[in-house]
Design an enzyme around this catalytic site. Structure first.
Site, PDB file in Angstrom:
ATOM      1  N   ASN A 140    -133.869 -19.650 -86.908  1.00 36.11           N
ATOM      2  CA  ASN A 140    -134.709 -19.893 -87.574  1.00 36.11           C
ATOM      3  C   ASN A 140    -135.741 -19.029 -88.330  1.00 36.11           C
ATOM      4  OD1 ASN A 140    -138.153 -19.861 -87.727  1.00 36.11           O
ATOM      5  ND2 ASN A 140    -138.796 -19.108 -86.045  1.00 36.11           N
ATOM      6  N   TRP A 141    -135.363 -19.375 -89.763  1.00 41.61           N
ATOM      7  CA  TRP A 141    -135.511 -18.480 -91.071  1.00 41.61           C
ATOM      8  C   TRP A 141    -137.689 -17.767 -91.718  1.00 41.61           C
ATOM      9  CZ3 TRP A 141    -133.353 -21.870 -95.777  1.00 41.61           C
ATOM     10  CH2 TRP A 141    -131.820 -22.560 -95.225  1.00 41.61           C
ATOM     11  N   LYS A 142    -137.953 -18.647 -89.966  1.00 38.71           N
ATOM     12  CA  LYS A 142    -139.428 -18.440 -90.361  1.00 38.71           C
ATOM     13  C   LYS A 142    -139.938 -18.792 -91.283  1.00 38.71           C
ATOM     14  CE  LYS A 142    -138.336 -14.928 -86.233  1.00 38.71           C
ATOM     15  NZ  LYS A 142    -138.655 -13.900 -85.291  1.00 38.71           N
TER      16      LYS A 142
ATOM     17  N   HIS B 204    -143.022 -21.519 -80.717  1.00 48.88           N
ATOM     18  CA  HIS B 204    -142.505 -20.211 -80.542  1.00 48.88           C
ATOM     19  C   HIS B 204    -143.333 -19.332 -80.710  1.00 48.88           C
ATOM     20  CE1 HIS B 204    -141.216 -17.145 -83.125  1.00 48.88           C
ATOM     21  NE2 HIS B 204    -139.722 -17.476 -82.744  1.00 48.88           N
TER      22      HIS B 204
ATOM     23  N   GLU C  70    -144.856 -16.854 -81.882  1.00 49.55           N
ATOM     24  CA  GLU C  70    -145.604 -15.916 -83.149  1.00 49.55           C
ATOM     25  C   GLU C  70    -146.488 -17.019 -83.199  1.00 49.55           C
ATOM     26  OE1 GLU C  70    -142.286 -15.767 -85.785  1.00 49.55           O
ATOM     27  OE2 GLU C  70    -141.543 -14.080 -84.592  1.00 49.55           O
TER      28      GLU C  70
ATOM     29  N   GLU D 114    -136.925 -16.892 -74.822  1.00 48.54           N
ATOM     30  CA  GLU D 114    -137.112 -16.387 -76.307  1.00 48.54           C
ATOM     31  C   GLU D 114    -138.188 -15.248 -75.551  1.00 48.54           C
ATOM     32  OE1 GLU D 114    -136.425 -17.437 -80.389  1.00 48.54           O
ATOM     33  OE2 GLU D 114    -138.850 -18.172 -80.083  1.00 48.54           O
TER      34      GLU D 114
ATOM     35  N   GLY E 103    -137.239  -9.753 -82.700  1.00 49.20           N
ATOM     36  CA  GLY E 103    -137.459  -8.968 -83.970  1.00 49.20           C
ATOM     37  C   GLY E 103    -137.846  -7.751 -83.964  1.00 49.20           C
TER      38      GLY E 103
ATOM     39  N   SER F 203    -133.255 -11.170 -80.977  1.00 46.61           N
ATOM     40  CA  SER F 203    -132.354 -10.049 -81.488  1.00 46.61           C
ATOM     41  C   SER F 203    -130.487 -10.666 -81.187  1.00 46.61           C
ATOM     42  CB  SER F 203    -132.559  -9.053 -80.944  1.00 46.61           C
ATOM     43  OG  SER F 203    -133.984  -8.596 -81.878  1.00 46.61           O
TER      44      SER F 203
ATOM     45  N   GLY G 228    -133.096 -15.782 -85.508  1.00 46.90           N
ATOM     46  CA  GLY G 228    -134.043 -15.236 -86.666  1.00 46.90           C
ATOM     47  C   GLY G 228    -133.389 -14.685 -87.708  1.00 46.90           C
ATOM     48  N   GLY G 229    -133.466 -13.017 -87.357  1.00 53.19           N
ATOM     49  CA  GLY G 229    -133.192 -12.684 -88.696  1.00 53.19           C
ATOM     50  C   GLY G 229    -131.848 -12.676 -88.941  1.00 53.19           C
TER      51      GLY G 229
HETATM   52  C1  PEP Z   1    -136.694 -16.185 -83.449  1.00 53.59           C
HETATM   53  O1  PEP Z   1    -137.463 -16.020 -83.870  1.00 53.59           O
HETATM   54  O2  PEP Z   1    -136.898 -16.933 -82.344  1.00 53.59           O
HETATM   55  C2  PEP Z   1    -136.211 -14.939 -83.146  1.00 53.59           C
HETATM   56  C3  PEP Z   1    -135.573 -14.558 -82.052  1.00 53.59           C
HETATM   57  O3  PEP Z   1    -135.612 -13.990 -84.192  1.00 53.59           O
HETATM   58  P1  PEP Z   1    -135.068 -12.473 -84.345  1.00 53.59           P
HETATM   59  O4  PEP Z   1    -133.067 -13.398 -83.633  1.00 53.59           O
HETATM   60  O5  PEP Z   1    -134.643 -12.340 -84.971  1.00 53.59           O
HETATM   61  O6  PEP Z   1    -135.097 -12.088 -82.883  1.00 53.59           O
END
Ligand code: PEP
Length: 253
Positions: free
Chosen positions: A9-11, A98, A100, A170, A176, A216, A237-238
């Site tokens: 997930n590049w956001k 999601h 967010e 999640e 994040g 994470s 994500g990251g």
């Molecule tokens: C996400 O945005 O779905 C996510 C899991 O982010 P991260 O891996 O950065 O926690």
């Protein structure tokens, strides 16, 4: 057998040129290396990148996902992007609900249910996100929170379409933040999610649904998380923005 999935997930990160470079370098890895059997790789990219990223990857190995879609099908909804528009660019998945989107943009389970219905109507696979906040984890209501999210957001989904749906657990407190659910905490919730899906649909259906963990995930915690019985991969994500980390996470599956 359930599919294993590693989804990025590049956001709202990367310019189109940078996104194409990232997708192309991941694609090069999978041209040089055989994709493990029963594993799917998905890149969740911004709307603006879908076309170019679809053209940059071998679709037999890598799928492209959008990170959101409209709950509406078409019409006077300025700024919205409909599921059939996303599909027409060659994306095969859409991340829906999601945290967010829920927290920053006020998406409710009713909206998410409609988005899932639109995905299913257009034969595109939704990745349905669910998960509790830190307060809900601390006050012990986290099982009920996730159960209620699943029941409400799957209210328009039938037995045929649930099999065309991926679920991602999640925990919001782990997204994040660098804090990861422990493998035991994640497994406990994934097992519970499968139980709820069995109650809404059937045990046979629940056994076929891929449930991803997100929050994470990094190369150094992926092996332990992915070795849990009910964890079928990750929504990353990251770490999905760094080719090396994303590949290492894939290798952990
Ligand atoms: C996400 O945005 O779905 C996510 C899991 O982010 P991260 O891996 O950065 O926690």
């Amino acid at each position: 057998m359930r599919s294993k999935i590693v989804a990025g997930n590049w956001k709202m990160n990367t310019l189109v040129s940078e996104g194409v470079e990232l997708a192309s370098s991941i694609n090069r890895f999978f041209s040089d290396n055989k994709l493990a059997p029963n594993v799917k790789i998905i890149l969740g990219v911004p709307f603006t990148h879908i076309d170019a990223c679809v053209k940059s990857v071998d679709y037999t190995k890598i799928s492209v996902a959008a990170q959101n879609c409209s709950q509406y099908e078409k019409g006077a909804y300025t700024g919205e992007v409909a599921v059939d528009m996303i599909k027409s660019l060659g994306a095969q998945y859409i991340i829906v609900g999601h945290s967010e989107r829920r927290q920053i943009f006020g998406e409710t389970d009713a909206i998410i249910a409609q988005k899932l219905a639109n995905c299913h109507k257009n034969a595109i696979f939704p990745i349905l996100c669910c998960g509790e906040t830190a307060d809900e984890r601390d006050d012990g209501s986290y099982f009920d929170v996730v159960k209620n999210q699943l029941i409400a957001s799957l209210c328009l989904t039938d037995q045929f379409n649930i099999l065309r749906t991926v679920v991602a657990y999640e925990p919001v407190w782990a997204i994040g933040t660098g804090k990861t659910a422990s493998p035991d905490q994640a497994q406990e919730m994934h097992k519970y999610i499968r139980k709820i899906i069995a109650e809404i649909f059937t045990q046979n259906i629940a056994d076929q649904i891929s449930i991803l963990y997100g929050g994470s995930v990094k190369p150094d915690n992926a092996v332990e998380l992915f070795s849990q019985d009910d964890i079928d991969g990750g929504l990353i994500g990251g770490a999905s923005l760094k080719k090396e980390d994303f590949i290492k996470i894939y290798q952990a599956i």
